[in-house]
Scaffold this motif. Structure first.
Motif, PDB file in Angstrom:
ATOM      1  N   THR A  43      38.482 -76.820  58.468  1.00 45.72           N
ATOM      2  CA  THR A  43      39.424 -76.737  59.576  1.00 45.72           C
ATOM      3  C   THR A  43      40.218 -78.033  59.633  1.00 45.72           C
ATOM      4  O   THR A  43      39.725 -79.093  59.234  1.00 45.72           O
ATOM      5  CB  THR A  43      38.701 -76.452  60.916  1.00 45.72           C
ATOM      6  N   PRO A  79      43.123 -77.563  66.805  1.00 43.75           N
ATOM      7  CA  PRO A  79      43.034 -77.049  65.435  1.00 43.75           C
ATOM      8  C   PRO A  79      44.351 -76.423  64.989  1.00 43.75           C
ATOM      9  O   PRO A  79      45.081 -75.848  65.809  1.00 43.75           O
ATOM     10  CB  PRO A  79      41.927 -75.995  65.523  1.00 43.75           C
ATOM     11  N   ILE A 127      35.830 -72.463  66.962  1.00 43.16           N
ATOM     12  CA  ILE A 127      37.090 -72.959  66.409  1.00 43.16           C
ATOM     13  C   ILE A 127      38.113 -71.824  66.339  1.00 43.16           C
ATOM     14  O   ILE A 127      39.291 -72.008  66.675  1.00 43.16           O
ATOM     15  CB  ILE A 127      36.874 -73.599  65.015  1.00 43.16           C
ATOM     16  N   HIS A 128      37.679 -70.641  65.920  1.00 41.42           N
ATOM     17  CA  HIS A 128      38.564 -69.473  65.854  1.00 41.42           C
ATOM     18  C   HIS A 128      39.188 -69.184  67.215  1.00 41.42           C
ATOM     19  O   HIS A 128      40.402 -69.007  67.344  1.00 41.42           O
ATOM     20  CB  HIS A 128      37.786 -68.253  65.358  1.00 41.42           C
ATOM     21  N   SER A 139      40.935 -83.431  58.572  1.00 41.10           N
ATOM     22  CA  SER A 139      40.326 -82.287  57.893  1.00 41.10           C
ATOM     23  C   SER A 139      38.813 -82.410  57.946  1.00 41.10           C
ATOM     24  O   SER A 139      38.266 -83.480  57.692  1.00 41.10           O
ATOM     25  CB  SER A 139      40.771 -82.218  56.435  1.00 41.10           C
ATOM     26  N   SER A 165      44.322 -74.996  61.528  1.00 47.88           N
ATOM     27  CA  SER A 165      43.951 -74.015  60.504  1.00 47.88           C
ATOM     28  C   SER A 165      42.441 -73.880  60.448  1.00 47.88           C
ATOM     29  O   SER A 165      41.708 -74.792  60.826  1.00 47.88           O
ATOM     30  CB  SER A 165      44.487 -74.417  59.131  1.00 47.88           C
ATOM     31  N   LEU A 166      42.014 -72.719  59.984  1.00 50.32           N
ATOM     32  CA  LEU A 166      40.604 -72.434  59.758  1.00 50.32           C
ATOM     33  C   LEU A 166      40.544 -71.634  58.466  1.00 50.32           C
ATOM     34  O   LEU A 166      41.205 -70.602  58.338  1.00 50.32           O
ATOM     35  CB  LEU A 166      40.024 -71.640  60.937  1.00 50.32           C
ATOM     36  N   SER A 167      39.768 -72.106  57.519  1.00 46.44           N
ATOM     37  CA  SER A 167      39.773 -71.519  56.177  1.00 46.44           C
ATOM     38  C   SER A 167      39.089 -70.155  56.134  1.00 46.44           C
ATOM     39  O   SER A 167      38.428 -69.730  57.070  1.00 46.44           O
ATOM     40  CB  SER A 167      39.069 -72.458  55.195  1.00 46.44           C
ATOM     41  N   LEU A 185      41.704 -71.857  68.288  1.00 46.19           N
ATOM     42  CA  LEU A 185      42.945 -71.679  67.532  1.00 46.19           C
ATOM     43  C   LEU A 185      43.748 -70.502  68.069  1.00 46.19           C
ATOM     44  O   LEU A 185      44.956 -70.605  68.307  1.00 46.19           O
ATOM     45  CB  LEU A 185      42.598 -71.487  66.055  1.00 46.19           C
ATOM     46  N   TYR A 222      31.825 -71.324  63.992  1.00 49.27           N
ATOM     47  CA  TYR A 222      33.063 -70.782  63.420  1.00 49.27           C
ATOM     48  C   TYR A 222      33.880 -70.090  64.509  1.00 49.27           C
ATOM     49  O   TYR A 222      35.089 -70.272  64.618  1.00 49.27           O
ATOM     50  CB  TYR A 222      32.732 -69.803  62.292  1.00 49.27           C
TER      51      TYR A 222
END
Length: 172
Positions: A162, A140, A96-97, A81, A142-144, A100, A93
């Motif tokens: 993430t 990854p 990572i998005h 995490s 998850s991404l918050s 994913l 951001y």
């Protein structure tokens, strides 16, 4: 790819000894490095990262009087995490998005590698790398959410969390 580590349970001379001249590890002395060619901005501005939990499940050995737990045969790794500060263009951001999102939308084939090796670099008191923890085949999971709040009076930079799964990690 299997993680192989030579471990001896024989009694004798210890393989490693504590370096009494070394200082203590600082919780602020770290950097996270992800594949710079594919994700050049994702590693920047990491605020928190943790060495994940590692555990071994027990197997039960049944006897007539009681059940005895013995060491199991599989190692379990908890997810990695990470919390990072988001840049004003949302570049890190978005990296990572997209990674994913690409995990589920890009077709599998032998020329596409959806996983990357990542390294948590532990820094010494002089900000030099003293240890490297490599996470093999990370991706990854998850991404918050990102919270915008116009009522806030203090400047608090946007952060996101993430999580990554991986095959194993190794401390070098």
């Amino acid at each position: 790819m299997a993680y192989e580590k030579d471990v001896s349970f024989e009694v004798g001379t210890p393989q490693r000894t504590l370096d009494e001249t070394a200082g203590f590890a600082k919780p602020i002395g770290f950097r996270l490095a992800i594949d710079r060619l594919k994700f050049p901005n994702a590693e920047f501005n990491v605020q928190t990262a943790s060495i994940p939990e590692i555990s071994v499940d027990s197997a039960t050995y049944a006897t007539p009087q009681r059940s005895i737990d013995i060491p199991g045969d599989k190692v379990n790794y908890a997810p990695l995490s990470v919390t990072f500060i988001i840049d004003e263009n949302l570049t890190n951001y978005n990296e990572i998005h997209d990674w994913l999102f690409g995990l589920v939308t890009v077709q599998e084939n032998s020329s596409i590698n959806k996983t990357r090796d990542m390294s948590l670099l532990i820094l010494d008191s002089h900000n030099n790398v003293s240890r490297e923890i490599t996470f093999t085949n990370a991706y990854p999971t998850s991404l918050s959410t990102v919270e915008f709040d116009a009522k806030s009076t203090d400047v608090e930079y946007l952060t996101a969390n993430t999580s990554f799964n991986y095959s194993y990690f190794k401390v070098k």
